[in-house]
Design an enzyme around this catalytic site. Structure first.
Site, PDB file in Angstrom:
ATOM      1  N   GLU A  26       0.829  -1.214   0.000  1.00  0.00           N
ATOM      2  CA  GLU A  26       0.000   0.000   0.000  1.00  0.00           C
ATOM      3  C   GLU A  26       0.857   1.256   0.000  1.00  0.00           C
ATOM      4  OE1 GLU A  26      -0.841   2.100   3.074  1.00  0.00           O
ATOM      5  OE2 GLU A  26      -0.773   0.604   4.685  1.00  0.00           O
ATOM      6  N   VAL A 109      -5.410   0.547   3.295  1.00  0.00           N
ATOM      7  CA  VAL A 109      -5.602  -0.902   3.195  1.00  0.00           C
ATOM      8  C   VAL A 109      -6.866  -1.216   2.387  1.00  0.00           C
ATOM      9  CG1 VAL A 109      -6.150  -2.995   4.526  1.00  0.00           C
ATOM     10  CG2 VAL A 109      -4.275  -1.496   5.261  1.00  0.00           C
ATOM     11  N   ASP A 145     -15.799   6.068  14.918  1.00  0.00           N
ATOM     12  CA  ASP A 145     -14.688   6.037  13.954  1.00  0.00           C
ATOM     13  C   ASP A 145     -14.138   4.607  13.854  1.00  0.00           C
ATOM     14  OD1 ASP A 145     -12.453   6.326  12.383  1.00  0.00           O
ATOM     15  OD2 ASP A 145     -11.654   8.059  13.465  1.00  0.00           O
ATOM     16  N   SER A 147     -12.412   2.080  11.003  1.00  0.00           N
ATOM     17  CA  SER A 147     -11.773   2.119   9.684  1.00  0.00           C
ATOM     18  C   SER A 147     -12.493   1.245   8.661  1.00  0.00           C
ATOM     19  CB  SER A 147     -10.323   1.646   9.806  1.00  0.00           C
ATOM     20  OG  SER A 147      -9.727   1.569   8.528  1.00  0.00           O
ATOM     21  N   ASP A 149     -11.061  -0.318   6.605  1.00  0.00           N
ATOM     22  CA  ASP A 149     -10.216  -1.514   6.442  1.00  0.00           C
ATOM     23  C   ASP A 149     -10.959  -2.771   6.915  1.00  0.00           C
ATOM     24  OD1 ASP A 149      -8.248   0.271   5.720  1.00  0.00           O
ATOM     25  OD2 ASP A 149      -6.920  -0.148   7.419  1.00  0.00           O
ATOM     26  N   LYS A 166      -3.190  -1.474  14.473  1.00  0.00           N
ATOM     27  CA  LYS A 166      -2.333  -0.409  15.024  1.00  0.00           C
ATOM     28  C   LYS A 166      -2.614  -0.208  16.506  1.00  0.00           C
ATOM     29  CE  LYS A 166      -2.620   2.587  11.356  1.00  0.00           C
ATOM     30  NZ  LYS A 166      -2.424   1.933  10.076  1.00  0.00           N
TER      31      LYS A 166
HETATM   32  N1  PSU Z   1       0.418   0.840   8.438  1.00  0.00           N
HETATM   33  C1  PSU Z   1       1.386   1.683   8.895  1.00  0.00           C
HETATM   34  N2  PSU Z   1       1.180   3.028   8.759  1.00  0.00           N
HETATM   35  C2  PSU Z   1       0.032   3.554   8.167  1.00  0.00           C
HETATM   36  C3  PSU Z   1      -0.974   2.645   7.688  1.00  0.00           C
HETATM   37  C4  PSU Z   1      -0.718   1.305   7.861  1.00  0.00           C
HETATM   38  O1  PSU Z   1       2.400   1.229   9.436  1.00  0.00           O
HETATM   39  O2  PSU Z   1      -0.105   4.772   8.059  1.00  0.00           O
HETATM   40  C5  PSU Z   1      -2.252   3.193   7.027  1.00  0.00           C
HETATM   41  C6  PSU Z   1      -2.973   2.124   6.224  1.00  0.00           C
HETATM   42  O3  PSU Z   1      -3.104   2.604   4.897  1.00  0.00           O
HETATM   43  C7  PSU Z   1      -4.333   1.969   6.871  1.00  0.00           C
HETATM   44  C8  PSU Z   1      -4.563   3.361   7.391  1.00  0.00           C
HETATM   45  O4  PSU Z   1      -5.321   1.532   5.980  1.00  0.00           O
HETATM   46  O5  PSU Z   1      -3.272   3.681   7.937  1.00  0.00           O
HETATM   47  C9  PSU Z   1      -5.707   3.419   8.373  1.00  0.00           C
HETATM   48  O6  PSU Z   1      -6.274   4.694   8.353  1.00  0.00           O
HETATM   49  P1  PSU Z   1      -7.716   4.956   9.030  1.00  0.00           P
HETATM   50  O7  PSU Z   1      -7.529   4.652  10.482  1.00  0.00           O
HETATM   51  O8  PSU Z   1      -7.996   6.430   8.779  1.00  0.00           O
HETATM   52  O9  PSU Z   1      -8.710   4.056   8.366  1.00  0.00           O
HETATM   53 MN    MN Z   2     -11.442   6.603  10.441  1.00  0.00          MN
END
Ligand code: PSU
Ligand code: MN
Length: 318
Positions: A26, A109, A145, A147, A149, A166
């Site tokens: 990604e 993702v 919130d 994701s 994903d 994460k």
């Molecule tokens: N893995 C990492 N750093 C990142 C991400 C993944 O080590 O920044 C990214 C991925 O693209 C994942 C996104 O889909 O963070 C999640 O963002 P959000 O919480 O806004 O859905």
């Molecule tokens: Mn989000």
């Protein structure tokens, strides 16, 4: 159809036609997750790690209204050096706007899975998946919130290799969500769920597999009989892991500060990762870098093992 917007690079196209192992990578972690020049180093090292396993890397991003599957070196550095704020973050809900805009967008993702699946790729490596944010479901004002994903993992058939959800997330709630959506979550080589920056998230994984071969067997069966994705969680390499306590303190503080500063929406994850880097004096960036490259290596090995078994069958229509 998404296929009308797809530009698959020559090398990736040839590899797929020959049934060779390909690993999708990604691009949001390049544009929004890590600072320059670390981001470019990681992107390059991840591609090299996939190649060292014998597979072909396909880094995915959006440019000129097209979904590029397999960025070349020039595109990779254009993305990594683009001024902050000039690259969109494209997830499933924002992919159409990113394509319509015509500029650079990095894929999260969810959007990477969409493009990779359309191209015929079954293995994808990232750092950590997004999930249920802390405070999404509880407290005085739940943010909801969660994701995209997680929904994507529930619907798109593919193995996603990461170092765990994460650490900034509500990890137990994220696991529950994945279970509800029917996504197998496999810890590789340990009983505990890998904790992204740390080796353990402090809770057991829903299941574990001793090695890549055993993981590949489960993935191959799931892709045949199940629907949606499989999440493979690989612990961050020991030498660069953050001690659990250091990680928890930094995450707690960054999360409280983000709430006070009213940071929300797609900006939240990049903000937290950046703040944690400062709070840990760069140690979190070392862990993040190491885990991304390690995930790419493991995904390469997984794709090699899968290429053999997937070639023997045709996937059922979705
Ligand atoms: N893995 C990492 N750093 C990142 C991400 C993944 O080590 O920044 C990214 C991925 O693209 C994942 C996104 O889909 O963070 C999640 O963002 P959000 O919480 O806004 O859905
Ligand atoms: Mn989000």
């Amino acid at each position: 159809m998404i296929i009308d917007r797809l530009d698959v690079g020559h090398e990736v196209r040839a590899a797929l036609a020959e049934g060779r192992a390909v690993v999708a990578l990604e691009s949001t972690l390049i544009s929004h997750g890590l600072p320059y020049p670390k981001n470019l180093e990681v992107a390059t090292a991840s591609e090299a790690a996939v190649r060292a396993s014998g597979a072909i890397p396909a880094t995915i991003a959006v440019h000129g209204g097209r979904l590029l599957v397999g960025l070349d070196g020039a595109a990779l550095s254009a993305l990594a050096t683009a001024p902050t704020g000039s690259v969109r973050k494209a997830a499933r809900p924002t992919l159409a706007a990113a394509l319509a805009d015509g500029g650079w967008a990095a894929t999260t993702v969810s959007a990477t899975m969409m493009a990779a699946h359309a191209a015929g790729i079954s293995v994808f490596a990232t750092g950590g998946i997004g999930g249920v944010h802390r405070g999404a479901l509880g407290g005085v004002a739940p943010t909801f919130d969660i994701s995209s994903d997680l929904e994507e993992l529930g619907r798109t058939p593919m193995a996603v290799v990461c170092a765990g959800p994460k650490a900034i997330l509500d990890v137990p709630a994220t696991l529950e969500y994945l279970e509800t959506r029917g996504v197998p979550v496999i810890a590789l080589g340990q009983a505990d769920l890998p904790g992204f920056y740390a080796r353990s998230a402090g809770i057991p994984a829903p299941m574990s597999a001793p090695d890549v071969a055993a993981t590949a067997e489960i993935v191959a069966v799931h892709l045949r009989v199940g629907s949606g994705g499989v999440l493979v969680c690989v612990p961050v390499p020991e030498a660069d892991a953050l001690p659990g306590e250091v990680m928890r303190e930094a995450v707690d503080r960054a999360t409280a500060e983000a709430a006070a500063a009213r940071v929300a929406g797609p900006a939240l994850t990049p903000w937290l990762l950046g703040r944690i880097a400062t709070l840990t004096d760069g140690a979190s960036v070392r862990a993040n870098t190491a885990l991304i490259v390690n995930d790419a290596a493991v995904a390469g090995a997984l794709a090699m093992a899968l290429a053999v078994s997937l070639a023997a069958t045709t996937r059922p229509p979705v």
